[in-house]
Scaffold this motif. Structure first.
Motif, short mmCIF file in Angstrom:
data_model
loop_
_atom_site.label_atom_id
_atom_site.label_comp_id
_atom_site.label_asym_id
_atom_site.label_seq_id
_atom_site.Cartn_x
_atom_site.Cartn_y
_atom_site.Cartn_z
N VAL A 9 -11.09 -0.50 -0.77
CA VAL A 9 -11.84 -0.40 -2.01
C VAL A 9 -13.02 -1.36 -1.93
CG1 VAL A 9 -10.44 -2.13 -3.21
CG2 VAL A 9 -11.66 -0.43 -4.53
N TYR A 10 -14.12 -0.98 -2.53
CA TYR A 10 -15.35 -1.74 -2.43
C TYR A 10 -15.86 -2.14 -3.82
CZ TYR A 10 -15.33 0.52 2.16
OH TYR A 10 -14.97 0.97 3.41
N CYS A 14 -12.01 -4.62 0.16
CA CYS A 14 -10.60 -4.99 0.07
C CYS A 14 -9.81 -3.99 0.90
CB CYS A 14 -10.14 -4.98 -1.37
SG CYS A 14 -8.36 -5.22 -1.59
N ALA A 15 -9.24 -4.47 1.98
CA ALA A 15 -8.45 -3.62 2.86
C ALA A 15 -6.98 -3.74 2.50
CB ALA A 15 -8.68 -4.02 4.31
N ALA A 16 -6.35 -2.59 2.30
CA ALA A 16 -4.94 -2.55 1.93
C ALA A 16 -4.09 -2.09 3.10
CB ALA A 16 -4.73 -1.62 0.75
N ASN A 20 -9.90 6.28 0.55
CA ASN A 20 -8.47 6.34 0.81
C ASN A 20 -8.16 6.52 2.29
OD1 ASN A 20 -7.86 5.94 -1.88
ND2 ASN A 20 -7.60 8.12 -2.32
N ALA A 21 -9.05 7.16 3.03
CA ALA A 21 -8.84 7.34 4.47
C ALA A 21 -8.85 6.00 5.20
CB ALA A 21 -9.89 8.27 5.04
N LYS A 22 -9.61 5.05 4.65
CA LYS A 22 -9.71 3.73 5.27
C LYS A 22 -8.87 2.69 4.54
CE LYS A 22 -14.37 4.40 7.12
NZ LYS A 22 -15.77 3.88 7.16
#
Length: 125
Positions: free
Chosen positions: A79-80, A22-24, A74-76
């Motif tokens: 969440v996985y 999940c990219a935020a 958090n750098a990317k």
């Protein structure tokens, strides 16, 4: 405003594995609690796993009995959800959700302000 985009769903045989991501985007990510929920046809949306800003995790009591692992980078801003030993009953649309908090990650979907569009996970027997 936070935008969430899930990926990684698909069709897998029972016993297989999938890793959802999940990219935020849109806001600072590190101080948001994140969670995965799922919803099967005809059923209510249910909590799968959550992770707070420090990386502390919460899993549904029935969960998945150790088969699922939630993590965050958090750098990317991502969440996985690692899902192993998948079963046909895991078939559902999996949603990523977020809300800003310095507390723990809630299991109540009403606490979450932002939701992704969902990704389908289908496990064949």
């Amino acid at each position: 405003q936070v935008q969430l985009v899930e990926s990684g769903g698909g069709l897998v045989q029972a016993g297989g594995s999938l890793r959802l991501a999940c990219a935020a985007s849109g806001r600072t990510f590190w101080n948001y609690a994140m969670a995965w929920f799922r919803q099967a046809p005809g059923k209510e949306r249910e909590f799968v796993a959550g992770i707070n800003w420090r990386g502390g995790t919460t899993y549904d009591a029935d969960s998945d009995k150790g088969r699922f692992t939630i993590s965050r980078d958090n750098a990317k801003n991502t969440v996985y959800l690692q899902m192993n030993t998948l079963k046909p009953e895991d078939t559902a649309v999996y949603y990523c959700a977020a809300y800003r908090t310095y507390g723990g990650s809630s299991s109540n979907p009403k606490d979450y302000d932002y939701w992704g569009q969902g990704t389908q996970v289908t496990v064949s027997s």
